[in-house]
Design an enzyme around this catalytic site. Sequence first.
Site, PDB file in Angstrom:
ATOM      1  N   VAL A 427       0.844  -1.195   0.000  1.00 58.51           N
ATOM      2  CA  VAL A 427       0.000   0.000   0.000  1.00 58.51           C
ATOM      3  C   VAL A 427       0.881   1.248   0.000  1.00 58.51           C
ATOM      4  CG1 VAL A 427      -1.786   1.294   1.246  1.00 58.51           C
ATOM      5  CG2 VAL A 427      -1.760  -1.199   1.328  1.00 58.51           C
ATOM      6  N   CYS A 428       0.502   2.231  -0.820  1.00 57.75           N
ATOM      7  CA  CYS A 428       1.134   3.558  -0.742  1.00 57.75           C
ATOM      8  C   CYS A 428       0.018   4.602  -0.796  1.00 57.75           C
ATOM      9  CB  CYS A 428       2.165   3.746  -1.853  1.00 57.75           C
ATOM     10  SG  CYS A 428       1.484   3.820  -3.514  1.00 57.75           S
ATOM     11  N   GLY A 429       0.291   5.741  -1.395  1.00 57.17           N
ATOM     12  CA  GLY A 429      -0.746   6.763  -1.470  1.00 57.17           C
ATOM     13  C   GLY A 429      -1.757   6.502  -2.561  1.00 57.17           C
ATOM     14  N   MET A 456      -3.900   4.324  -0.049  1.00 58.52           N
ATOM     15  CA  MET A 456      -4.578   4.930   1.089  1.00 58.52           C
ATOM     16  C   MET A 456      -5.543   6.034   0.665  1.00 58.52           C
ATOM     17  SD  MET A 456      -3.942   3.313   3.825  1.00 58.52           S
ATOM     18  CE  MET A 456      -4.652   4.465   5.005  1.00 58.52           C
TER      19      MET A 456
END
Length: 468
Positions: A427-429, A456
């Site tokens: 997961v990242c932005g 996210m």
Amino acid sequence: MQFHQRFVPGLAIASYIIGDEKSGEAVIIDPTRDVNDFIAFAKDNDLHIKHIIETHVHADFVCGSRELKARLNDEPTIHCSGYGGKDWTQSFADQHVKEGDTITMGDLKFGFQHVPGHTPEHIAVTLFDTSRSSDTPWVMFSGDFLFVGDVGRPDLLGEEEKKELAHQLYESVFQRLQEIPDITEVYPAHGAGSLCGKAIGSRRSSTVGYERRFNSSLKEKPEDKWVKDLLDEMPLSPPYFKRMKRVNKEGPAIIGPELPGQKRWGAKQVHERVCDNCLIVDVRSKESFASAHIPNAINIPVGINLPTWAGWVLPYDRPILLIAEDPSQLDSVVTNLLRVGFDDVQGYLEGGIGSWETAGFSLAMLNTMSVHDLDKKRKSEKQLTILDVRTDKEWNEGHIEGAMHIHGGTLQNRVEEISKDKPVAVVCGSGYRASIASSFLQREGFEAVTNVIGGMSAWKAADMPTAK
């Protein structure tokens, strides 16, 4: 006076061209390595580039002064700081300037002020229009000393140097800057997005007076308190910064007018490793990479952040072979890699991934999932590792409960902390950094890796729960 600010997004580099109509001469301040724009601007405006100034030994990009001088038949004079001592004196400079030295072109006069703190040798460049005032600077080119809304970080040379530089910066801010009047305009070497500060504003210029009033780093307080506040929550700096410092101190190699990386490689050549020890860098979108890619390729999708992430994750001791969606993207990709010192680009896969597919060579894929699927899996699969590769600041603002946090740029040094026996959802932005991290994990032998599309941003938009 002719004035032009050239801005490079992503690395957020600001370089400057200042020309004097009377003399027809120009000064370039803090040029990048891709110098065609500077040469073209001078030609279009009937200017002769006579001087090149470096405000300091840059950490985040390869300086372009040597390249520009070489492209102009060695005619311009390169001016660098004379305050570096043996450790930070740029030997390729024609002149090492100090306070009191000047450069004059017609009605324009350039002076120099030593403002250590970001680096020991750092200088600011003051510009006077002598037809209006010979003693009040109209403009200050502040380099990485003073930004819009921030000051340069003092922690890039290591722990031992950090505190000393921070105290030097305090002196530069509250003593040396006092010599500059409020009305003087400020043009820094970086804008928002650069990692050379922690809170750089989005505007690309300001005035000294405005910064004194509204820049929190210019608010006077006890020195130890000021230093503590400045260093608090400083973002992680990429490891390539140290390499850039060495390259820019010694003087980077000259590339010349022809970009590297123009050679076309057939799928059979790539498969047979004719390009010995080449690292395959796939710059296609995260979606295209997920659907099919060459095994062990690293995905860094085309975009303004490509050079920063190349510096974070790619080794400098291996030649690079590129795979792109469209050959028209390649010049931009190569230019971005050159900006951060990746000189050994061997070429690109002719025909793209399609030529690899039709040749019948093996393909790898990267699993993807939505945030809704992730929410279901984290509740039903106890063996799932959720790996959050965002920055500390992003993590602290809200993350998925139970997730593991490793900044994507440090993953290669901490990969042993992640179990290969469990599936990993990254997961990242938004999914960009997660695709880079996922491709690295695949290279390291992780078989069950998934990129969470939307990251996210999508998680929060879907009103999923977050922890702090």
